[in-house]
Design a protein around this motif. Structure first.
Motif, PDB file in Angstrom:
ATOM      1  N   LEU A  14       0.891  -0.982   0.136  1.00 41.83           N
ATOM      2  CA  LEU A  14       0.051  -0.217  -0.028  1.00 41.83           C
ATOM      3  C   LEU A  14       0.912   1.234   0.005  1.00 41.83           C
ATOM      4  N   LYS A  15       0.914   1.923  -1.051  1.00 46.10           N
ATOM      5  CA  LYS A  15       2.012   2.844  -1.307  1.00 46.10           C
ATOM      6  C   LYS A  15       1.851   4.191  -0.481  1.00 46.10           C
ATOM      7  N   PRO A  16       2.659   5.045  -0.555  1.00 46.45           N
ATOM      8  CA  PRO A  16       2.616   6.238   0.201  1.00 46.45           C
ATOM      9  C   PRO A  16       0.936   7.132   0.119  1.00 46.45           C
ATOM     10  N   ASP A  17       0.575   7.069  -1.358  1.00 46.74           N
ATOM     11  CA  ASP A  17      -0.610   7.698  -1.588  1.00 46.74           C
ATOM     12  C   ASP A  17      -1.813   7.097  -0.822  1.00 46.74           C
ATOM     13  N   CYS A  18      -1.746   5.810  -0.774  1.00 51.01           N
ATOM     14  CA  CYS A  18      -2.832   5.082   0.038  1.00 51.01           C
ATOM     15  C   CYS A  18      -2.750   5.244   1.402  1.00 51.01           C
ATOM     16  N   VAL A  19      -1.600   5.211   2.040  1.00 52.46           N
ATOM     17  CA  VAL A  19      -1.336   5.460   3.348  1.00 52.46           C
ATOM     18  C   VAL A  19      -2.019   6.986   3.633  1.00 52.46           C
ATOM     19  N   GLN A  20      -1.583   7.893   2.923  1.00 49.76           N
ATOM     20  CA  GLN A  20      -1.797   9.257   3.205  1.00 49.76           C
ATOM     21  C   GLN A  20      -3.222   9.693   3.038  1.00 49.76           C
ATOM     22  N   ARG A  21      -4.001   8.827   1.862  1.00 51.17           N
ATOM     23  CA  ARG A  21      -5.404   9.243   1.928  1.00 51.17           C
ATOM     24  C   ARG A  21      -6.103   8.374   2.841  1.00 51.17           C
ATOM     25  N   GLY A  22      -5.710   7.496   3.716  1.00 53.85           N
ATOM     26  CA  GLY A  22      -6.569   6.824   4.375  1.00 53.85           C
ATOM     27  C   GLY A  22      -7.226   5.677   3.832  1.00 53.85           C
ATOM     28  N   LEU A  23      -6.817   5.091   3.004  1.00 50.85           N
ATOM     29  CA  LEU A  23      -7.506   4.098   2.185  1.00 50.85           C
ATOM     30  C   LEU A  23      -7.111   2.677   2.416  1.00 50.85           C
ATOM     31  N   MET A  24      -6.100   2.474   3.433  1.00 51.70           N
ATOM     32  CA  MET A  24      -5.600   1.102   3.820  1.00 51.70           C
ATOM     33  C   MET A  24      -6.632   0.203   4.097  1.00 51.70           C
ATOM     34  N   GLY A  25      -7.562   0.786   5.052  1.00 51.62           N
ATOM     35  CA  GLY A  25      -8.590  -0.160   5.709  1.00 51.62           C
ATOM     36  C   GLY A  25      -9.592  -0.695   4.444  1.00 51.62           C
ATOM     37  N   LEU A  67      10.280   7.881  -9.338  1.00 53.27           N
ATOM     38  CA  LEU A  67       9.508   6.779  -8.481  1.00 53.27           C
ATOM     39  C   LEU A  67      10.296   6.718  -7.284  1.00 53.27           C
ATOM     40  N   GLU A  68      11.544   6.706  -6.746  1.00 48.71           N
ATOM     41  CA  GLU A  68      12.261   6.707  -5.526  1.00 48.71           C
ATOM     42  C   GLU A  68      11.565   7.917  -4.762  1.00 48.71           C
ATOM     43  N   SER A  69      11.589   8.988  -5.123  1.00 50.40           N
ATOM     44  CA  SER A  69      11.274   9.962  -4.386  1.00 50.40           C
ATOM     45  C   SER A  69       9.888   9.752  -3.884  1.00 50.40           C
ATOM     46  N   PHE A  70       8.817   9.416  -4.647  1.00 47.33           N
ATOM     47  CA  PHE A  70       7.494   8.899  -4.229  1.00 47.33           C
ATOM     48  C   PHE A  70       7.573   7.771  -3.528  1.00 47.33           C
ATOM     49  N   ILE A  71       8.014   6.681  -3.630  1.00 46.21           N
ATOM     50  CA  ILE A  71       7.963   5.488  -2.653  1.00 46.21           C
ATOM     51  C   ILE A  71       8.588   5.719  -1.391  1.00 46.21           C
ATOM     52  N   THR A  72       9.498   6.724  -1.127  1.00 50.77           N
ATOM     53  CA  THR A  72      10.258   7.190   0.072  1.00 50.77           C
ATOM     54  C   THR A  72       9.751   8.113   0.702  1.00 50.77           C
ATOM     55  N   SER A  73       8.635   8.819   0.146  1.00 51.21           N
ATOM     56  CA  SER A  73       8.104  10.004   0.626  1.00 51.21           C
ATOM     57  C   SER A  73       7.130   9.901   1.961  1.00 51.21           C
ATOM     58  N   ALA A  74       6.795   8.672   2.288  1.00 53.32           N
ATOM     59  CA  ALA A  74       5.926   8.547   3.430  1.00 53.32           C
ATOM     60  C   ALA A  74       5.882   6.830   3.583  1.00 53.32           C
ATOM     61  N   PRO A  75       5.229   6.571   4.652  1.00 57.23           N
ATOM     62  CA  PRO A  75       5.314   4.828   5.066  1.00 57.23           C
ATOM     63  C   PRO A  75       4.575   4.497   3.821  1.00 57.23           C
TER      64      PRO A  75
END
Length: 158
Positions: A14-25, A67-75
């Motif tokens: 679950l990539k940083p955008d998924c985590v940041q948007r609260g879509l994990m669940g 790609l690296e900047s994005f994937i390392t931008s948040a958990p």
């Protein structure tokens, strides 16, 4: 003669955008509702070193820096998923790589409107699944189990 379906494991991130948007669940629920088994899961911060290992085939390509900047931008949340033909099943659940082209009803079709911010990564073959799972999990982190609901998820000969 019926096809013999293979039990497989796959990595899902679950990539940083998924985590940041609260879509994990919501996204984890889609895999559970499908009857797939989550056998390991953890939240981690991807380092540049891990990114280079994970995306080794892309390191020399012009787009790798973003790609690296994005994937390392948040958990991210790393998940090991197990099930029959799970690699194909998950990739079909995700939809096209670009959320702009993904069909409604797929994860990306329902929640993404971007090529890069596409919420989820999933292994694309058994070889990449093994390599990627080894990058994110130690053998001791897998909690394989047999669900008590399995008799209601598939036929005994599947």
């Amino acid at each position: 003669m019926p096809d013999i379906l293979a039990m497989q494991r796959s990595l899902v991130l679950l990539k940083p955008d998924c985590v940041q948007r609260g879509l994990m669940g919501k996204i984890i629920s889609r895999f559970e509702e499908k009857g797939l088994a989550i056998i390991a899961m953890k939240m981690i911060q991807v380092t540049p070193e891990l990114s280079k290992q994970h995306y080794a085939e892309h390191v020399e390509k012009p787009f790798y820096g973003s790609l690296e900047s994005f994937i390392t931008s948040a958990p991210v949340v790393a998940i090991a998923v197990e099930g029959l033909e799970v690699i194909t099943v998950i990739r079909e659940m995700l939809g096209a790589t670009s959320g702009l082209k993904a069909s409604p009803g797929t994860i990306r079709g329902d929640y993404s409107g971007s090529r890069q911010m596409n919420l989820v990564h999933a292994s694309d073959s058994e070889e990449s699944a093994k390599r990627e799972l080894d990058l994110y999990f130690g053998k001791e982190e897998f909690c394989a189990f047999e669900s008590v609901a399995k008799d209601f998820l598939r036929a005994a000969d599947e």
